[in-house]
Design a protein around this motif. Structure first.
Motif, short mmCIF file in Angstrom:
data_model
loop_
_atom_site.label_atom_id
_atom_site.label_comp_id
_atom_site.label_asym_id
_atom_site.label_seq_id
_atom_site.Cartn_x
_atom_site.Cartn_y
_atom_site.Cartn_z
N LEU A 21 0.82 -1.21 0.00
CA LEU A 21 0.00 0.00 0.00
C LEU A 21 0.86 1.27 0.00
O LEU A 21 0.54 2.24 -0.68
N LEU A 22 1.96 1.23 0.75
CA LEU A 22 2.83 2.42 0.81
C LEU A 22 3.48 2.67 -0.54
O LEU A 22 3.64 3.81 -0.98
N GLN A 23 3.82 1.60 -1.22
CA GLN A 23 4.37 1.71 -2.58
C GLN A 23 3.34 2.39 -3.49
O GLN A 23 3.64 3.34 -4.21
N ARG A 24 2.12 1.90 -3.39
CA ARG A 24 1.06 2.40 -4.25
C ARG A 24 0.76 3.88 -3.99
O ARG A 24 0.44 4.63 -4.90
N TYR A 25 0.88 4.29 -2.75
CA TYR A 25 0.59 5.69 -2.41
C TYR A 25 1.86 6.54 -2.29
O TYR A 25 1.83 7.62 -1.71
N GLY A 26 2.96 6.03 -2.84
CA GLY A 26 4.18 6.83 -2.93
C GLY A 26 4.78 7.20 -1.59
O GLY A 26 5.36 8.27 -1.43
N LEU A 27 4.66 6.30 -0.62
CA LEU A 27 5.14 6.62 0.73
C LEU A 27 6.17 5.62 1.24
O LEU A 27 6.58 5.69 2.39
N LEU A 28 6.60 4.71 0.36
CA LEU A 28 7.48 3.64 0.84
C LEU A 28 8.80 4.20 1.39
O LEU A 28 9.34 3.70 2.37
N ASP A 29 9.28 5.28 0.79
CA ASP A 29 10.53 5.86 1.28
C ASP A 29 10.35 6.58 2.62
O ASP A 29 11.33 6.94 3.27
N LYS A 30 9.10 6.75 3.04
CA LYS A 30 8.84 7.42 4.33
C LYS A 30 8.53 6.39 5.43
O LYS A 30 8.19 6.75 6.56
N ASN A 31 8.64 5.14 5.03
CA ASN A 31 8.37 3.98 5.87
C ASN A 31 8.66 4.12 7.37
O ASN A 31 7.83 3.84 8.21
#
Ligand SMILES: Nc1ncnc2c1ncn2[C@@H]1O[C@H](COP(=O)(O)OP(=O)(O)OP(=O)(O)O)[C@@H](O)[C@H]1O
Ligand SMILES: [Mg+2]
Length: 238
Positions: A117-127
């Protein structure tokens, strides 16, 4: 299909919602418009079992939802105006914690779902950042991702763009439109005319507890004079 039937809600002696009737299909966005205090948030909160009703029913695909119980079925997801994120947890933990505690997923499964989901919403780098360290737009996306993790059928968004600038409003509009494309039943409470212009939705104008006018956004664009009350409301908020 979501069907709201003769829904009535009072706070004390004040009738906030008075005989609300509407149907929202899968893949459709219903947008509730109306002055402050008209009952938009109350309607979304009722769907999430955060408020009780006085009378009326809500059914999903022909099954009447139990409005007396806490939202234990997770049929309905909610993105709150203030996001209600867990600020003291990381971005990833905001998603994994409810998955583990509520849906009893294993940590490995929860992490997998969160990353997807974080990948999809462009937040994976903010993990690994704390939720409190995100910008308004990032918090908004995390709130959507967290709600989606619970696999609801209905997604409610309360004033999703009230804290955002016009560019971010466009991003959010795209995200909301995508939810509909993905097959969710989407309900939005908003008086942001920018957002209304960007969504392909059914607009319900509320006043004094009732839906007083309804328009398909496409029809409103082509023939605004056919919807005088909505036209007037939008003109007054631009
Ligand atoms: N728990 C409560 N107890 C008593 N009155 C309440 C409660 N929650 C809401 N109200 C009242 O119900 C009315 C509708 O409130 P609601 O928050 O649904 O309005 P709204 O349309 O979302 O407004 P806004 O655009 O300001 O967000 C208001 O008059 C509000 O004061
Ligand atoms: Mg509200």
């Amino acid at each position: 299909m979501l069907k709201i039937n003769q829904l009535t809600k009072s706070f004390g002696t004040k009738k906030i919602l008075n005989d609300i009737n509407l149907t929202v299909q899968k893949g459709e966005i219903a947008l509730f418009l109306g002055s402050s205090g008209v009952g938009k948030s109350t309607l979304l909160r009722i769907l999430n079992n955060l408020e009780t009703v006085n009378s009326g029913t809500i059914s999903l695909d022909g099954t009447v939802l139990d409005l007396t119980k806490i939202n234990t079925t997770h049929t309905v997801g909610m993105v709150f105006q203030q996001f209600n994120l867990f600020d003291h947890l990381t971005v990833e933990q905001n998603i994994t914690l409810p998955l583990e505690k509520v849906l009893k997923k294993s940590p490995a499964d929860a992490t997998k779902i969160a990353h997807h989901l974080l990948q999809r919403y462009g937040l994976l780098d903010k993990n690994n950042k704390y939720a409190s360290q995100l910008s308004g737009g990032q918090k908004q996306r995390l709130a959507i991702a967290r709600a989606l993790a619970m696999e609801p059928k209905i997604m409610c968004l309360d004033e999703p763009t009230s804290a955002l600038d016009p560019v971010l409003t466009s991003f959010v509009a795209n995200n909301i439109q995508q939810l509909a494309t993905d097959g969710y039943i989407v309900l939005v409470a908003s008086h942001d005319t920018d957002l209304i212009e960007k969504l392909n939705c059914t607009i319900y104008l509320m006043s004094e507890g009732r839906i007083i006018e309804m328009a398909q956004s496409e029809n409103l664009k082509i023939n605004p004079d056919g919807f005088p009350k909505i036209k007037k409301f939008i003109a007054g908020h631009e």
